[in-house]
Write a protein that holds these residues in place. Structure first.
Motif, PDB file in Angstrom:
ATOM      1  N   PHE A   1       1.398   2.311 -11.842  1.00 57.58           N
ATOM      2  CA  PHE A   1       1.450   1.326 -10.764  1.00 57.58           C
ATOM      3  C   PHE A   1       0.210   0.424 -10.789  1.00 57.58           C
ATOM      4  O   PHE A   1       0.303  -0.794 -10.664  1.00 57.58           O
ATOM      5  N   TYR A   2      -0.963   1.034 -10.965  1.00 54.81           N
ATOM      6  CA  TYR A   2      -2.210   0.271 -11.003  1.00 54.81           C
ATOM      7  C   TYR A   2      -2.233  -0.689 -12.198  1.00 54.81           C
ATOM      8  O   TYR A   2      -2.699  -1.817 -12.084  1.00 54.81           O
ATOM      9  N   GLN A   3      -1.740  -0.214 -13.338  1.00 57.69           N
ATOM     10  CA  GLN A   3      -1.741  -1.038 -14.558  1.00 57.69           C
ATOM     11  C   GLN A   3      -0.970  -2.338 -14.371  1.00 57.69           C
ATOM     12  O   GLN A   3      -1.327  -3.355 -14.945  1.00 57.69           O
ATOM     13  N   HIS A   4       0.101  -2.271 -13.596  1.00 61.12           N
ATOM     14  CA  HIS A   4       0.984  -3.429 -13.450  1.00 61.12           C
ATOM     15  C   HIS A   4       0.756  -4.193 -12.149  1.00 61.12           C
ATOM     16  O   HIS A   4       1.590  -4.994 -11.749  1.00 61.12           O
ATOM     17  N   SER A   5      -0.362  -3.947 -11.507  1.00 60.70           N
ATOM     18  CA  SER A   5      -0.633  -4.600 -10.227  1.00 60.70           C
ATOM     19  C   SER A   5      -1.715  -5.662 -10.349  1.00 60.70           C
ATOM     20  O   SER A   5      -2.743  -5.451 -10.990  1.00 60.70           O
ATOM     21  N   ASP A   6      -1.443  -6.800  -9.719  1.00 54.53           N
ATOM     22  CA  ASP A   6      -2.449  -7.868  -9.673  1.00 54.53           C
ATOM     23  C   ASP A   6      -3.304  -7.779  -8.409  1.00 54.53           C
ATOM     24  O   ASP A   6      -4.280  -8.502  -8.272  1.00 54.53           O
ATOM     25  N   ASP A   7      -2.898  -6.911  -7.478  1.00 52.27           N
ATOM     26  CA  ASP A   7      -3.561  -6.833  -6.165  1.00 52.27           C
ATOM     27  C   ASP A   7      -4.285  -5.503  -5.983  1.00 52.27           C
ATOM     28  O   ASP A   7      -4.088  -4.822  -4.987  1.00 52.27           O
ATOM     29  N   LEU A   8      -5.134  -5.135  -6.933  1.00 51.88           N
ATOM     30  CA  LEU A   8      -5.780  -3.819  -6.870  1.00 51.88           C
ATOM     31  C   LEU A   8      -6.597  -3.626  -5.601  1.00 51.88           C
ATOM     32  O   LEU A   8      -6.675  -2.517  -5.076  1.00 51.88           O
ATOM     33  N   GLU A   9      -7.185  -4.724  -5.080  1.00 47.65           N
ATOM     34  CA  GLU A   9      -8.002  -4.586  -3.861  1.00 47.65           C
ATOM     35  C   GLU A   9      -7.159  -4.174  -2.657  1.00 47.65           C
ATOM     36  O   GLU A   9      -7.667  -3.609  -1.699  1.00 47.65           O
ATOM     37  N   LEU A  10      -5.833  -4.423  -2.724  1.00 50.45           N
ATOM     38  CA  LEU A  10      -4.920  -3.987  -1.654  1.00 50.45           C
ATOM     39  C   LEU A  10      -4.208  -2.696  -2.041  1.00 50.45           C
ATOM     40  O   LEU A  10      -4.071  -1.781  -1.240  1.00 50.45           O
ATOM     41  N   VAL A  11      -3.730  -2.660  -3.275  1.00 49.20           N
ATOM     42  CA  VAL A  11      -2.848  -1.584  -3.726  1.00 49.20           C
ATOM     43  C   VAL A  11      -3.559  -0.231  -3.792  1.00 49.20           C
ATOM     44  O   VAL A  11      -2.992   0.788  -3.409  1.00 49.20           O
ATOM     45  N   VAL A  12      -4.805  -0.225  -4.256  1.00 50.96           N
ATOM     46  CA  VAL A  12      -5.512   1.062  -4.391  1.00 50.96           C
ATOM     47  C   VAL A  12      -5.716   1.720  -3.019  1.00 50.96           C
ATOM     48  O   VAL A  12      -5.313   2.872  -2.825  1.00 50.96           O
ATOM     49  N   PRO A  13      -6.282   1.010  -2.022  1.00 45.13           N
ATOM     50  CA  PRO A  13      -6.409   1.682  -0.719  1.00 45.13           C
ATOM     51  C   PRO A  13      -5.053   2.007  -0.088  1.00 45.13           C
ATOM     52  O   PRO A  13      -4.875   3.099   0.463  1.00 45.13           O
ATOM     53  N   LEU A  14      -4.097   1.074  -0.189  1.00 45.06           N
ATOM     54  CA  LEU A  14      -2.781   1.345   0.410  1.00 45.06           C
ATOM     55  C   LEU A  14      -2.087   2.538  -0.253  1.00 45.06           C
ATOM     56  O   LEU A  14      -1.364   3.277   0.405  1.00 45.06           O
ATOM     57  N   SER A  15      -2.324   2.746  -1.545  1.00 45.71           N
ATOM     58  CA  SER A  15      -1.711   3.902  -2.220  1.00 45.71           C
ATOM     59  C   SER A  15      -2.257   5.212  -1.664  1.00 45.71           C
ATOM     60  O   SER A  15      -1.607   6.253  -1.734  1.00 45.71           O
ATOM     61  N   MET A  16      -3.461   5.157  -1.082  1.00 45.82           N
ATOM     62  CA  MET A  16      -4.063   6.331  -0.441  1.00 45.82           C
ATOM     63  C   MET A  16      -3.740   6.364   1.059  1.00 45.82           C
ATOM     64  O   MET A  16      -4.123   7.297   1.756  1.00 45.82           O
ATOM     65  N   GLY A  17      -3.087   5.289   1.535  1.00 44.12           N
ATOM     66  CA  GLY A  17      -2.758   5.227   2.958  1.00 44.12           C
ATOM     67  C   GLY A  17      -3.938   4.852   3.830  1.00 44.12           C
ATOM     68  O   GLY A  17      -3.998   5.202   5.003  1.00 44.12           O
ATOM     69  N   VAL A  18      -4.902   4.136   3.235  1.00 45.10           N
ATOM     70  CA  VAL A  18      -6.057   3.695   4.019  1.00 45.10           C
ATOM     71  C   VAL A  18      -6.183   2.178   3.934  1.00 45.10           C
ATOM     72  O   VAL A  18      -5.672   1.551   3.015  1.00 45.10           O
ATOM     73  N   ILE A  19      -6.865   1.604   4.905  1.00 40.87           N
ATOM     74  CA  ILE A  19      -7.095   0.169   4.936  1.00 40.87           C
ATOM     75  C   ILE A  19      -8.567  -0.127   4.653  1.00 40.87           C
ATOM     76  O   ILE A  19      -8.911  -1.116   4.037  1.00 40.87           O
ATOM     77  N   PHE A  20      -9.418   0.782   5.092  1.00 40.07           N
ATOM     78  CA  PHE A  20     -10.856   0.633   4.874  1.00 40.07           C
ATOM     79  C   PHE A  20     -11.332   1.746   3.941  1.00 40.07           C
ATOM     80  O   PHE A  20     -10.772   2.848   3.961  1.00 40.07           O
ATOM     81  N   PRO A  21     -12.377   1.484   3.122  1.00 42.05           N
ATOM     82  CA  PRO A  21     -12.923   2.551   2.280  1.00 42.05           C
ATOM     83  C   PRO A  21     -13.268   3.786   3.115  1.00 42.05           C
ATOM     84  O   PRO A  21     -13.605   3.659   4.292  1.00 42.05           O
ATOM     85  N   ALA A  22     -13.181   4.927   2.473  1.00 46.74           N
ATOM     86  CA  ALA A  22     -13.317   6.234   3.134  1.00 46.74           C
ATOM     87  C   ALA A  22     -14.371   6.278   4.231  1.00 46.74           C
ATOM     88  O   ALA A  22     -15.527   5.987   4.005  1.00 46.74           O
ATOM     89  N   GLY A  23     -13.895   6.649   5.426  1.00 51.85           N
ATOM     90  CA  GLY A  23     -14.798   6.912   6.533  1.00 51.85           C
ATOM     91  C   GLY A  23     -15.441   5.693   7.192  1.00 51.85           C
ATOM     92  O   GLY A  23     -16.190   5.837   8.137  1.00 51.85           O
ATOM     93  N   GLN A  24     -15.120   4.489   6.712  1.00 54.23           N
ATOM     94  CA  GLN A  24     -15.792   3.315   7.283  1.00 54.23           C
ATOM     95  C   GLN A  24     -15.286   2.961   8.677  1.00 54.23           C
ATOM     96  O   GLN A  24     -16.046   2.604   9.535  1.00 54.23           O
ATOM     97  N   MET A  25     -13.967   3.015   8.848  1.00 49.62           N
ATOM     98  CA  MET A  25     -13.416   2.596  10.128  1.00 49.62           C
ATOM     99  C   MET A  25     -12.027   3.175  10.340  1.00 49.62           C
ATOM    100  O   MET A  25     -11.263   3.316   9.400  1.00 49.62           O
ATOM    101  N   GLU A  26     -11.730   3.529  11.587  1.00 47.69           N
ATOM    102  CA  GLU A  26     -10.388   4.003  11.949  1.00 47.69           C
ATOM    103  C   GLU A  26      -9.584   2.830  12.495  1.00 47.69           C
ATOM    104  O   GLU A  26     -10.149   1.881  13.036  1.00 47.69           O
TER     105      GLU A  26
END
Length: 198
Positions: A29-54
C-alpha cells in the motif's frame, strides 16, 4: 487518494491475524501511495504523531453523531452498539439502512478525512461541541457504509485492524528497501513514521 482505497486496505488488514501478512499488505500500500503523509498515520488509525494530541471526541458524542446523521434514535444506536460491541459497525449498519441519502454525495478522499479530523482538537469555547459534531457528521453523511465504519473507529482511536508501530516500521522498511533498524533509528530522531516513509 480516495478514502475507499484506504478502506480496502483496512479490510485486508482486519481479515488476517498474521503480522507478516499485515506488514506485506501495508508495504504494498505504501509503495503505491502518493500521499504518505496522510496514508501512514491513517493506516495506524491516528491523525497526529504518537502521543501528540487526542481528537477529543467521546463515545457518547459519536453515538449522538451516528443518530443525527442517519435519522435514528440514540437508543437504537446504543442497542446496536451493545449487539456488536463496536460503534464503527453500528455506524456501518445505520449507513446501509439510512432513511435519507445526502443530496449531493461526493466521494471522500483521505485528505478530506485527515483535514476534518485534524481540526477537532483546535475547536474550543462556546458552541465547540456543535462544531465538532458538524465536522464528523459531514464526513459520515458522504461515507459509504464501509467508510463509516472506519471513520468512526479513527475518531475513537480504536481501529481493530491490528496495526502497531512495529508492523508499520517493518512495512516501511520492506516498501523502500531499508533495514527495520534504520527505519527505527530515523523514527527515533523525527518521531513520525510518515516523515520517515517520505
Amino acid at each position: 487518494m480516495r478514502y475507499s482505497e484506504l478502506v480496502k486496505c483496512y479490510e485486508r488488514l482486519e481479515a488476517t491475524t498474521k503480522k507478516l501478512e499485515k506488514r506485506d499488505i501495508l508495504s504494498e500500500f505504501y509503495q503505491h501511495s502518493d500521499d504518505l503523509e496522510l496514508v501512514v498515520p491513517l493506516s495506524m488509525g491516528v491523525i497526529f504523531p504518537a502521543g501528540q494530541m487526542e481528537l477529543g471526541v467521546a463515545q457518547e458524542t459519536i453515538r449522538r453523531i451516528i443518530a443525527k446523521t442517519y435519522g435514528v434514535s440514540e437508543s437504537e444506536v446504543v442497542r446496536k452498539f451493545k449487539e456488536t460491541g463496536d460503534l464503527g459497525l453500528a455506524a456501518e449498519f445505520f449507513a446501509s439502512h439510512r432513511k435519507q441519502m445526502a443530496l449531493a454525495r461526493k466521494a471522500l478522499t483521505a485528505q478530506h478525512i485527515f483535514e476534518n479530523l485534524r481540526k477537532l482538537p483546535e475547536i474550543s469555547g462556546k458552541g465547540s461541541q456543535g462544531r465538532k459534531i458538524a465536522l464528523v457528521q459531514e464526513l459520515l453523511s458522504h461515507a459509504s457504509p464501509r467508510e463509516a465504519r472506519y471513520i468512526v473507529r479513527t475518531v475513537l482511536g480504536d481501529m481493530r485492524v491490528g496495526v502497531a508501530a512495529g508492523i508499520v516500521r517493518d512495512a516501511i522498511a520492506l516498501a523502500f528497501s531499508q533495514e527495520p533498524n534504520a527505519v527505527e533509528h530515523a523514527f527515533n530522531i523525527v518521531g513520525d513514521f510518515s516523515t520517515v516513509a517520505r
